[in-house]
Design a protein around this motif. Structure first.
Motif, short mmCIF file in Angstrom:
data_model
loop_
_atom_site.label_atom_id
_atom_site.label_comp_id
_atom_site.label_asym_id
_atom_site.label_seq_id
_atom_site.Cartn_x
_atom_site.Cartn_y
_atom_site.Cartn_z
N ARG A 1 -35.94 45.53 -11.93
CA ARG A 1 -34.36 46.05 -12.05
C ARG A 1 -33.79 45.71 -13.57
N GLU A 2 -32.92 46.54 -14.18
CA GLU A 2 -32.69 46.41 -15.57
C GLU A 2 -31.87 45.23 -15.78
N VAL A 3 -31.93 44.33 -16.69
CA VAL A 3 -31.55 42.89 -17.09
C VAL A 3 -30.81 43.34 -18.36
N PRO A 4 -29.46 43.31 -18.54
CA PRO A 4 -28.83 43.50 -19.76
C PRO A 4 -28.95 42.24 -20.71
N VAL A 5 -28.70 42.42 -21.84
CA VAL A 5 -28.62 41.09 -22.77
C VAL A 5 -27.25 40.59 -22.62
N CYS A 6 -26.84 39.51 -22.17
CA CYS A 6 -25.65 38.88 -21.78
C CYS A 6 -25.67 37.49 -21.32
N ALA A 7 -24.56 36.88 -21.46
CA ALA A 7 -24.57 35.61 -21.27
C ALA A 7 -23.15 35.18 -20.61
N LEU A 8 -23.03 34.28 -19.66
CA LEU A 8 -21.88 34.11 -19.08
C LEU A 8 -21.69 32.21 -18.81
N ALA A 9 -20.63 31.88 -19.37
CA ALA A 9 -20.26 30.64 -19.32
C ALA A 9 -19.02 30.23 -18.52
N LEU A 10 -19.33 29.42 -17.32
CA LEU A 10 -18.05 29.34 -16.28
C LEU A 10 -17.68 27.69 -16.52
N VAL A 11 -16.72 27.07 -16.45
CA VAL A 11 -16.26 25.90 -16.30
C VAL A 11 -15.67 25.79 -14.92
N ILE A 12 -16.30 25.17 -13.80
CA ILE A 12 -15.99 25.50 -12.59
C ILE A 12 -15.37 24.05 -12.05
N ASP A 13 -14.47 23.92 -11.32
CA ASP A 13 -13.71 22.59 -11.03
C ASP A 13 -13.44 22.61 -9.54
N ALA A 14 -13.04 21.53 -8.98
CA ALA A 14 -12.44 21.53 -7.70
C ALA A 14 -11.23 22.08 -7.39
#
Length: 244
Positions: free
Chosen positions: A177-190
């Protein structure tokens, strides 16, 4: 009624060619822009010069979004990627094939957890870090790992960092499947009492075909404020729900 692991998103950042800020991503989420293909790299002049020289394009993309969310100094980090530093690895293999010496720096940066290590150096962060590679489900398993860390110690947030880029032509026959050039950062918390939150889960069986890249569809889900996100991989159905 599905139940899943609850969490909230404190901060987020994403990067793709020509999509380098919240407004650009909002336009993309509304269908007003596409993710173009190109060799563009983000501006990383705020990183030390010595480190910049060692980073591949994937490294610059990943560290750009990680720095933009300004994670807590002691945040635990989960890095996930389907292909990792595949271009760096291909270059090393090509050198070996013709019996040329390989670059020690290139070898070090090809290791899957190297980008999490680079981030810890920049941030002087000694907290735990984990690297995940799980095929098409890498983002989903990365989020599961981050939520497990949060469940273990809810007193501090966790940074989930996911980055990928298109496979080089050499590996194109193996790309399902196509994988785009991309990045994601998530700061997750309770989530605090009465605070809006998400729940994330996995059915364990595949009941539908959901083509496309899970990272970009998950970003669209977050930005559009949608209630439900669903995606199916080889291992089964993944879902996320937004609660008021």
């Amino acid at each position: 009624m599905k139940s899943g692991i609850p969490f909230t998103v404190r901060r987020w950042s994403a990067w793709a060619p020509s999509l380098d800020g919240p407004e650009a991503w909002q336009q993309w989420a509304r269908g007003e822009a596409d993710i173009p293909v190109g060799e563009v790299t983000p501006d990383v002049r705020d990183l030390p010069a010595g480190l910049r020289r060692r980073l591949s394009r994937l490294g610059k993309i990943a560290l750009r979004v990680a720095m933009d969310v300004e994670p807590e100094e002691n945040s635990r980090v989960v890095f996930s990627s389907r292909n990792g530093n595949v271009n760096e690895m291909l270059s090393l293999l090509q050198s070996l094939a013709v019996e040329e010496p390989i670059s020690p720096t290139g070898f070090g940066m090809s290791v899957h957890n190297s980008l999490a290590g680079m981030l810890s150096i920049v941030r002087k962060n000694r907290a735990a870090q984990t690297a995940i590679a799980a095929g098409g489900e890498s983002l989903c398993l990365g989020l599961i790992e981050a939520l497990a860390c949060l469940n273990e110690d809810p007193s501090s947030p966790v940074l989930l960092l996911h980055a990928d880029e298109t496979l080089p032509d050499f590996y194109a026959p193996f790309q399902d499947r196509e994988v785009p050039v991309c990045a994601l950062a998530l700061v997750i918390d309770a989530a605090a009492q009465g605070e809006g939150a998400y729940s994330f889960g996995f059915s364990g069986t595949q009941t539908r075909d959901m083509p496309g890249d899970p990272m970009t569809s998950f970003i669209r889900f977050l930005l559009r404020g949608e209630t439900n996100w669903n995606w199916s991989g080889a291992e089964g159905d993944w879902w996320c729900r937004r609660h008021a």
